[in-house]
Write a protein that holds these residues in place. Structure first.
Motif, PDB file in Angstrom:
ATOM      1  N   LEU A 105      -2.940   4.448  -7.333  1.00  0.00           N
ATOM      2  CA  LEU A 105      -2.190   5.229  -8.317  1.00  0.00           C
ATOM      3  C   LEU A 105      -0.753   5.493  -7.871  1.00  0.00           C
ATOM      4  CD1 LEU A 105      -4.926   7.881  -9.212  1.00  0.00           C
ATOM      5  CD2 LEU A 105      -3.895   6.274 -10.835  1.00  0.00           C
ATOM      6  N   TYR A 106      -0.571   5.729  -6.563  1.00  0.00           N
ATOM      7  CA  TYR A 106       0.743   6.130  -6.019  1.00  0.00           C
ATOM      8  C   TYR A 106       1.075   5.233  -4.829  1.00  0.00           C
ATOM      9  CZ  TYR A 106      -0.864  10.044  -8.796  1.00  0.00           C
ATOM     10  OH  TYR A 106      -1.368  10.809  -9.817  1.00  0.00           O
ATOM     11  N   PRO A 107       1.365   3.948  -5.079  1.00  0.00           N
ATOM     12  CA  PRO A 107       1.507   2.965  -3.989  1.00  0.00           C
ATOM     13  C   PRO A 107       2.589   3.362  -2.981  1.00  0.00           C
ATOM     14  CG  PRO A 107       1.498   1.880  -6.143  1.00  0.00           C
ATOM     15  CD  PRO A 107       1.596   3.340  -6.401  1.00  0.00           C
ATOM     16  N   GLY A 108       2.238   3.191  -1.704  1.00  0.00           N
ATOM     17  CA  GLY A 108       3.209   3.415  -0.638  1.00  0.00           C
ATOM     18  C   GLY A 108       3.516   4.859  -0.339  1.00  0.00           C
ATOM     19  N   ARG A 109       2.688   5.793  -0.886  1.00  0.00           N
ATOM     20  CA  ARG A 109       3.015   7.213  -0.699  1.00  0.00           C
ATOM     21  C   ARG A 109       1.868   8.033  -0.121  1.00  0.00           C
ATOM     22  NH1 ARG A 109       4.472   9.846  -5.906  1.00  0.00           N
ATOM     23  NH2 ARG A 109       4.898  11.579  -4.496  1.00  0.00           N
ATOM     24  N   ILE A 110       0.746   7.414   0.180  1.00  0.00           N
ATOM     25  CA  ILE A 110      -0.452   8.172   0.561  1.00  0.00           C
ATOM     26  C   ILE A 110      -0.746   8.040   2.055  1.00  0.00           C
ATOM     27  CG2 ILE A 110      -2.938   8.426   0.181  1.00  0.00           C
ATOM     28  CD1 ILE A 110      -1.197   9.339  -2.205  1.00  0.00           C
ATOM     29  N   ASP A 111      -1.018   9.174   2.706  1.00  0.00           N
ATOM     30  CA  ASP A 111      -1.431   9.222   4.116  1.00  0.00           C
ATOM     31  C   ASP A 111      -2.870   9.719   4.187  1.00  0.00           C
ATOM     32  OD1 ASP A 111       1.149   8.578   5.101  1.00  0.00           O
ATOM     33  OD2 ASP A 111       1.759  10.687   5.070  1.00  0.00           O
ATOM     34  N   LEU A 112      -3.623   9.164   5.127  1.00  0.00           N
ATOM     35  CA  LEU A 112      -4.997   9.621   5.353  1.00  0.00           C
ATOM     36  C   LEU A 112      -5.105  10.166   6.774  1.00  0.00           C
ATOM     37  CD1 LEU A 112      -7.961   9.994   4.777  1.00  0.00           C
ATOM     38  CD2 LEU A 112      -8.299   7.526   4.986  1.00  0.00           C
ATOM     39  N   GLY A 113      -4.962  11.484   6.895  1.00  0.00           N
ATOM     40  CA  GLY A 113      -5.151  12.154   8.177  1.00  0.00           C
ATOM     41  C   GLY A 113      -6.601  12.593   8.297  1.00  0.00           C
ATOM     42  N   LEU A 114      -7.209  12.328   9.460  1.00  0.00           N
ATOM     43  CA  LEU A 114      -8.638  12.570   9.649  1.00  0.00           C
ATOM     44  C   LEU A 114      -8.897  13.510  10.819  1.00  0.00           C
ATOM     45  CD1 LEU A 114      -9.782   8.850   9.376  1.00  0.00           C
ATOM     46  CD2 LEU A 114     -10.130  10.621   7.632  1.00  0.00           C
ATOM     47  N   GLY A 115      -9.815  14.450  10.589  1.00  0.00           N
ATOM     48  CA  GLY A 115     -10.256  15.339  11.653  1.00  0.00           C
ATOM     49  C   GLY A 115     -11.752  15.202  11.855  1.00  0.00           C
TER      50      GLY A 115
END
Length: 338
Positions: A105-115
């Motif tokens: 939906l929002y190419p090139g703008r999403i980060d996936l931070g994982l804990g």
């Protein structure tokens, strides 16, 4: 890595805990989140992260990927992501699909931070997962499974289970930590690392050292990339900033007392609220907080940057009044550019 960095040479980002304030609702929180994100974009912040917490009446971002979509849909340039998704609460396939959808939906703008923490208490963790198979020890295996779903599409075609959307998408994965476990794992895998200095200040420098010492170059990164999160409350005067920061102090006090609740309005005198022991415990946990007028905040931020040698600083501001919270970030943006 240069020995001395200046504030205007590194990116600054926002961690939004989507506070629900006394007298307010989750709906109000989401309106304020989007408003802050739009301002943060205008002021030049690099990314805007939301965190997964459950069963906490003062934090509205439990359905984290939905709120990320809300923010990304109302902004146009700023990166939006999770700080973080608590992977043990989820099947890796579900997260691959959710973030594959967001990235589509929002190419090139999403980060996936994982804990790897549950982001809640044991009873709630059980309600989320139906059974407590994981206490975070299998996090490396979960991470490997998740990364395989997001891997190269041509390789995925031979698989029985595929993340669609998700596979073949270049979604940056970050490991988050408040101790050494994720620091070392991020280093070994050559992934970017974000440290929660805003509530674990004493572990900051040891974790960063562990990350950098264990770092192995990867197809993701040639050299370590560390983001450090700090509490920053800025106002026109030291006195006003210290007053505004009492909301954050009360929030931690309620956690110590095992009575988490909505974010309280500021108070004139915390000594009327906490005991000496509680005051000491909170000062230890919030020890890296940067609170004050522009001159004080700039000096403390410079000291923080020189101590951590962070590649990026992420800022959390738990401020009761939305206008005061906006103003705190605006002052920060002015400090960075000066």
């Amino acid at each position: 890595m240069s020995s001395m960095k200046n504030l205007n040479e590194i990116p600054f980002s926002v961690l939004d805990l989507a506070p629900v304030v006394v007298g307010g609702s989750a709906s109000d929180s989401f309106k304020n989140t989007l408003d802050l994100a739009q301002h943060a974009e205008k002021w030049g912040f690099n990314r805007y992260w939301l965190a997964e917490h459950h069963n906490m009446s003062g934090i509205a971002s439990s359905a984290t990927s939905l709120v990320i979509g809300h923010v990304a849909g109302g902004t146009s340039k700023i990166r939006v992501g999770s700080g973080g998704i608590m992977l043990p609460n989820h099947a890796p396939l579900v997260i691959a699909e959710q973030f594959g959808t967001l990235e589509s939906l929002y190419p090139g703008r999403i980060d996936l931070g994982l804990g790897r923490a549950p982001g809640t208490d044991q009873l709630t963790a059980r309600a989320l997962r139906r059974e407590l198979r994981s206490n975070g020890e299998d996090f490396p295996e979960q991470l490997e499974e998740l990364r395989s779903y997001l891997g190269v599409a041509s390789e995925a075609e031979t698989r029985h289970v595929r993340a669609i959307p998700g596979e073949g998408l270049n979604i940056p994965i970050w490991l988050l930590g408040s101790s050494g476990f994720s620091a070392q794992l991020a280093g070994k895998l050559g992934l970017p690392f974000a440290f929660a200095s805003h509530f674990s200040p004493d572990q900051t420098l040891p974790a960063l050292k562990l990350y950098r010492n264990s770092f192995q170059p990867s197809e993701v990164l040639d050299e370590p990339y560390a983001t450090v999160c700090a509490n920053v409350v800025a106002a026109e005067t030291d006195k006003k900033a210290e007053y505004l920061a009492t909301s954050m102090q009360q929030q931690f006090l309620n956690l110590i007392r095992n009575r988490p609740g909505k974010l309280n309005p500021p108070v004139e005198n915390m000594d009327e609220v906490w005991s000496d022991y509680e005051k000491s415990a909170i000062h230890q946990q919030l020890g890296s907080s940067i609170v004050g007028s522009p001159i004080v905040v700039k000096e403390k931020l410079e000291n923080f940057l020189h101590a951590t040698q962070a590649d990026e600083i992420m800022v959390n501001a738990q401020v009761f009044d939305h206008y005061d919270r906006l103003r705190s970030y605006e002052i920060l943006s002015e400090i960075i550019k000066s």
